[in-house]
Design a protein around this motif. Structure first.
Motif, mmCIF file in Angstrom:
data_model
loop_
_atom_site.group_PDB
_atom_site.id
_atom_site.type_symbol
_atom_site.label_atom_id
_atom_site.label_comp_id
_atom_site.label_asym_id
_atom_site.label_seq_id
_atom_site.Cartn_x
_atom_site.Cartn_y
_atom_site.Cartn_z
ATOM 1 N N THR A 82 12.123 19.304 -49.958
ATOM 2 C CA THR A 82 10.779 19.641 -49.494
ATOM 3 C C THR A 82 10.457 21.095 -49.836
ATOM 4 O O THR A 82 9.365 21.406 -50.318
ATOM 5 C CB THR A 82 10.655 19.414 -47.981
ATOM 6 N N ARG A 83 11.425 21.982 -49.600
ATOM 7 C CA ARG A 83 11.218 23.391 -49.956
ATOM 8 C C ARG A 83 11.099 23.550 -51.468
ATOM 9 O O ARG A 83 10.298 24.348 -51.950
ATOM 10 C CB ARG A 83 12.388 24.246 -49.436
ATOM 11 N N LEU A 84 11.865 22.794 -52.210
ATOM 12 C CA LEU A 84 11.800 22.846 -53.667
ATOM 13 C C LEU A 84 10.435 22.370 -54.163
ATOM 14 O O LEU A 84 9.862 22.953 -55.092
ATOM 15 C CB LEU A 84 12.924 21.991 -54.260
ATOM 16 N N ALA A 85 9.898 21.356 -53.523
ATOM 17 C CA ALA A 85 8.593 20.833 -53.920
ATOM 18 C C ALA A 85 7.465 21.810 -53.588
ATOM 19 O O ALA A 85 6.396 21.750 -54.203
ATOM 20 C CB ALA A 85 8.330 19.499 -53.232
ATOM 21 N N SER A 86 7.693 22.727 -52.653
ATOM 22 C CA SER A 86 6.637 23.669 -52.275
ATOM 23 C C SER A 86 6.600 24.900 -53.180
ATOM 24 O O SER A 86 5.703 25.733 -53.029
ATOM 25 C CB SER A 86 6.822 24.108 -50.815
ATOM 26 N N ILE A 87 7.523 25.018 -54.117
ATOM 27 C CA ILE A 87 7.560 26.199 -54.990
ATOM 28 C C ILE A 87 6.275 26.368 -55.797
ATOM 29 O O ILE A 87 5.735 27.481 -55.852
ATOM 30 C CB ILE A 87 8.810 26.177 -55.903
ATOM 31 N N PRO A 88 5.723 25.335 -56.435
ATOM 32 C CA PRO A 88 4.484 25.548 -57.201
ATOM 33 C C PRO A 88 3.325 26.071 -56.346
ATOM 34 O O PRO A 88 2.564 26.932 -56.795
ATOM 35 C CB PRO A 88 4.163 24.163 -57.760
ATOM 36 N N VAL A 89 3.204 25.594 -55.120
ATOM 37 C CA VAL A 89 2.129 26.046 -54.246
ATOM 38 C C VAL A 89 2.339 27.516 -53.884
ATOM 39 O O VAL A 89 1.396 28.314 -53.922
ATOM 40 C CB VAL A 89 2.065 25.168 -52.975
ATOM 41 N N ARG A 90 3.570 27.890 -53.581
ATOM 42 C CA ARG A 90 3.865 29.279 -53.241
ATOM 43 C C ARG A 90 3.713 30.188 -54.458
ATOM 44 O O ARG A 90 3.268 31.327 -54.343
ATOM 45 C CB ARG A 90 5.272 29.403 -52.650
ATOM 46 N N TYR A 91 4.050 29.681 -55.631
ATOM 47 C CA TYR A 91 3.901 30.437 -56.871
ATOM 48 C C TYR A 91 2.425 30.749 -57.119
ATOM 49 O O TYR A 91 2.050 31.868 -57.453
ATOM 50 C CB TYR A 91 4.496 29.632 -58.027
ATOM 51 N N GLU A 92 1.593 29.741 -56.924
ATOM 52 C CA GLU A 92 0.149 29.923 -57.104
ATOM 53 C C GLU A 92 -0.412 30.914 -56.084
ATOM 54 O O GLU A 92 -1.219 31.787 -56.423
ATOM 55 C CB GLU A 92 -0.553 28.572 -56.957
ATOM 56 N N ALA A 93 0.035 30.825 -54.846
ATOM 57 C CA ALA A 93 -0.425 31.755 -53.811
ATOM 58 C C ALA A 93 0.007 33.180 -54.140
ATOM 59 O O ALA A 93 -0.748 34.133 -53.905
ATOM 60 C CB ALA A 93 0.123 31.334 -52.452
ATOM 61 N N PHE A 94 1.208 33.331 -54.690
ATOM 62 C CA PHE A 94 1.687 34.656 -55.078
ATOM 63 C C PHE A 94 0.765 35.274 -56.122
ATOM 64 O O PHE A 94 0.376 36.437 -56.014
ATOM 65 C CB PHE A 94 3.118 34.558 -55.622
ATOM 66 N N TRP A 95 0.375 34.510 -57.138
ATOM 67 C CA TRP A 95 -0.471 35.067 -58.190
ATOM 68 C C TRP A 95 -1.879 35.359 -57.690
ATOM 69 O O TRP A 95 -2.544 36.268 -58.176
ATOM 70 C CB TRP A 95 -0.479 34.170 -59.420
ATOM 71 N N LYS A 96 -2.343 34.588 -56.712
ATOM 72 C CA LYS A 96 -3.639 34.907 -56.099
ATOM 73 C C LYS A 96 -3.566 36.255 -55.387
ATOM 74 O O LYS A 96 -4.502 37.061 -55.462
ATOM 75 C CB LYS A 96 -4.049 33.818 -55.106
ATOM 76 N N GLU A 97 -2.460 36.494 -54.708
ATOM 77 C CA GLU A 97 -2.276 37.788 -54.035
ATOM 78 C C GLU A 97 -2.219 38.926 -55.051
ATOM 79 O O GLU A 97 -2.805 39.994 -54.840
ATOM 80 C CB GLU A 97 -0.994 37.786 -53.195
ATOM 81 N N VAL A 98 -1.523 38.706 -56.153
ATOM 82 C CA VAL A 98 -1.431 39.733 -57.195
ATOM 83 C C VAL A 98 -2.809 40.025 -57.771
ATOM 84 O O VAL A 98 -3.178 41.186 -57.981
ATOM 85 C CB VAL A 98 -0.439 39.300 -58.300
ATOM 86 N N ASP A 99 -3.592 38.968 -58.017
ATOM 87 C CA ASP A 99 -4.951 39.166 -58.532
ATOM 88 C C ASP A 99 -5.816 39.941 -57.539
ATOM 89 O O ASP A 99 -6.619 40.786 -57.933
ATOM 90 C CB ASP A 99 -5.599 37.815 -58.853
#
Length: 147
Positions: A82-99
């Motif tokens: 479940t945590r492994l499956a959430s990586i893409p969502v967290r990755y996308e949220a990280f880049w939104k924060e960077v932007d």
């Protein structure tokens, strides 16, 4: 010669008195700590089982029956994937924060004092947690690592 010996003895007596004072001070603190530990132990022994029963009653929906090794292994695998499956969502949220940070940096002339203060406090908090981690990692020493 006698003056030097008298001064040395006087200095040694002052050190002994100081060490004795520290010893008495530490002994009184140790007694206070023992009293607090005894009170906490009594509180846990009288109310601990009631608290445990109440906690388990409120959260019984999360308990898996029967509690076997196989069930625990299955649950750990479910958590891992479940945590492994959430990586893409967290990755996308990280880049939104960077932007967002890039956008704020481009428009820093529009930055309010309140926003800058909040960012500074956040940076200070991050540094404090870093220092705390370093102290804990050193075995709760401020001066360095144990040999």
């Amino acid at each position: 010669m006698n003056v030097a010996i008298e001064q040395s003895v006087s200095c040694n007596l002052e050190i002994v008195n100081f060490v004795g004072f520290i010893g008495v001070f530490m002994a009184s603190k140790l007694q206070q700590l023992q009293v607090k530990a005894r009170q906490a132990s009594q509180l846990v022994s009288t109310h601990g089982s009631t608290y445990y029963k109440q906690l388990m009653e409120q959260n019984k929906k999360y308990v898996q029956e029967p509690a076997t090794v196989e069930k625990c292994n299955e649950l750990s695998k479910q958590l891992f994937y479940t945590r492994l499956a959430s990586i893409p969502v967290r990755y996308e949220a990280f880049w939104k924060e960077v932007d967002y940070v890039k956008h704020v940096w481009k428009n820093r002339h529009d930055l309010k004092v309140e926003d800058a203060a909040i960012a500074a406090l956040f940076g200070l908090e991050c540094f404090a947690w870093y220092c705390t981690g370093e102290i804990v990692g050193r075995g709760f020493t401020f001066t360095g690592y144990y040999p």
